[in-house]
Design an enzyme around this catalytic site. Sequence first.
Site, PDB file in Angstrom:
ATOM      1  CB  SER A 142      -9.949  94.125 -29.897  1.00 34.33           C
ATOM      2  OG  SER A 142      -9.823  95.577 -30.211  1.00 34.33           O
TER       3      SER A 142
HETATM    4  N1  SAH Z   1     -10.914  96.900 -34.031  1.00 33.53           N
HETATM    5  C1  SAH Z   1      -9.390  96.918 -34.052  1.00 33.53           C
HETATM    6  C2  SAH Z   1      -9.128  97.795 -33.008  1.00 33.53           C
HETATM    7  C3  SAH Z   1      -7.881  98.579 -33.530  1.00 33.53           C
HETATM    8  S1  SAH Z   1      -7.228  99.720 -32.124  1.00 33.53           S
HETATM    9  C4  SAH Z   1      -8.963  95.812 -34.410  1.00 33.53           C
HETATM   10  O1  SAH Z   1      -9.412  94.640 -33.775  1.00 33.53           O
HETATM   11  O2  SAH Z   1      -7.763  95.608 -34.977  1.00 33.53           O
HETATM   12  C5  SAH Z   1      -7.940 101.099 -32.226  1.00 33.53           C
HETATM   13  C6  SAH Z   1      -8.011 101.743 -33.758  1.00 33.53           C
HETATM   14  O3  SAH Z   1      -8.456 103.020 -33.655  1.00 33.53           O
HETATM   15  C7  SAH Z   1      -6.613 101.980 -33.949  1.00 33.53           C
HETATM   16  O4  SAH Z   1      -6.040 101.491 -35.403  1.00 33.53           O
HETATM   17  C8  SAH Z   1      -6.471 103.855 -34.023  1.00 33.53           C
HETATM   18  O5  SAH Z   1      -5.589 104.274 -35.031  1.00 33.53           O
HETATM   19  C9  SAH Z   1      -7.938 103.995 -34.406  1.00 33.53           C
HETATM   20  N2  SAH Z   1      -8.194 105.387 -33.930  1.00 33.53           N
HETATM   21  C10 SAH Z   1      -8.116 106.378 -32.785  1.00 33.53           C
HETATM   22  N3  SAH Z   1      -8.437 107.155 -32.995  1.00 33.53           N
HETATM   23  C11 SAH Z   1      -9.497 107.405 -34.082  1.00 33.53           C
HETATM   24  C12 SAH Z   1     -10.361 108.468 -34.580  1.00 33.53           C
HETATM   25  N4  SAH Z   1     -10.517 109.274 -34.169  1.00 33.53           N
HETATM   26  N5  SAH Z   1     -11.065 107.930 -35.750  1.00 33.53           N
HETATM   27  C13 SAH Z   1     -10.736 106.831 -36.579  1.00 33.53           C
HETATM   28  N6  SAH Z   1      -9.896 106.047 -35.839  1.00 33.53           N
HETATM   29  C14 SAH Z   1      -9.121 106.126 -34.662  1.00 33.53           C
END
Ligand code: SAH
Length: 226
Positions: free
Chosen positions: A76
């Site tokens: 993010s």
């Molecule tokens: N906070 C993270 C953002 C990652 S992007 C950072 O700063 O790196 C969002 C993440 O949510 C992705 O890794 C994706 O795989 C995960 N995601 C999507 N749907 C999900 C679900 N149902 N359960 C758990 N994780 C999920």
Amino acid sequence: MSDGLVEGDESLRRCLLEQINTETRKTAALTGCSALSERVQRALAVVPRHRFVPSVWLERAYVDAPLPIGHGQTISQPFIVALMTELLAPDSESVVLEVGTGSGYQTAVLAHLAQQVYSVERIPVLAEAAERRLRALGISNVDIHTADGTQGWEEKAPFDGIMVTAAAGEVPPALVQQLKPGGRLIIPVGPPHHSQELRVVCKDSSGMPHSRGVLSVIFVPLIPGC
Ligand code: SAH
């Protein structure tokens, strides 16, 4: 948290923090947050974002922008990490659930502020890589679980705060259920690949949820199931 966390180019980090503070002031009328707390600023200052981005993006690690982390996912934007953390307001006794571990960067920021962080990620390789990064930084108050985070983490509930870092079509009921009375859920809500609304859901002392929209944001989708 060990001093070993403080590394990398200090001036780049200071510059990023200034950009985040400027963006916080600019969006204050919408978010209701005119300045970041000292605690959140300190957490952002000590977590080395360059350890959470793929090596090809290293030069952009301290730019206030999201970056690809593989598997169609992103780390993010730092301002959004800061704002969501400020809205969640974890204290040193908080038990927090994060849905969407991704790179583990937001997880590390939360770990610096809360007593315990539980984080759920649906993509196993991302969960494993995040776990390795956090361990290498000496962060020990985080448990990562590979599962569908729309179901929360029942065994560890209830939580003082829940943060979802992927966009949900609607607020998953299990997450509201797993929130303590007085707790807060920060979640982007809206259609995939469009602008969504960052929402704050507060559960009052009688267990009733109240929701308010904060800011227009763009997140990767929250995908139910594994
Ligand atoms: N906070 C993270 C953002 C990652 S992007 C950072 O700063 O790196 C969002 C993440 O949510 C992705 O890794 C994706 O795989 C995960 N995601 C999507 N749907 C999900 C679900 N149902 N359960 C758990 N994780 C999920």
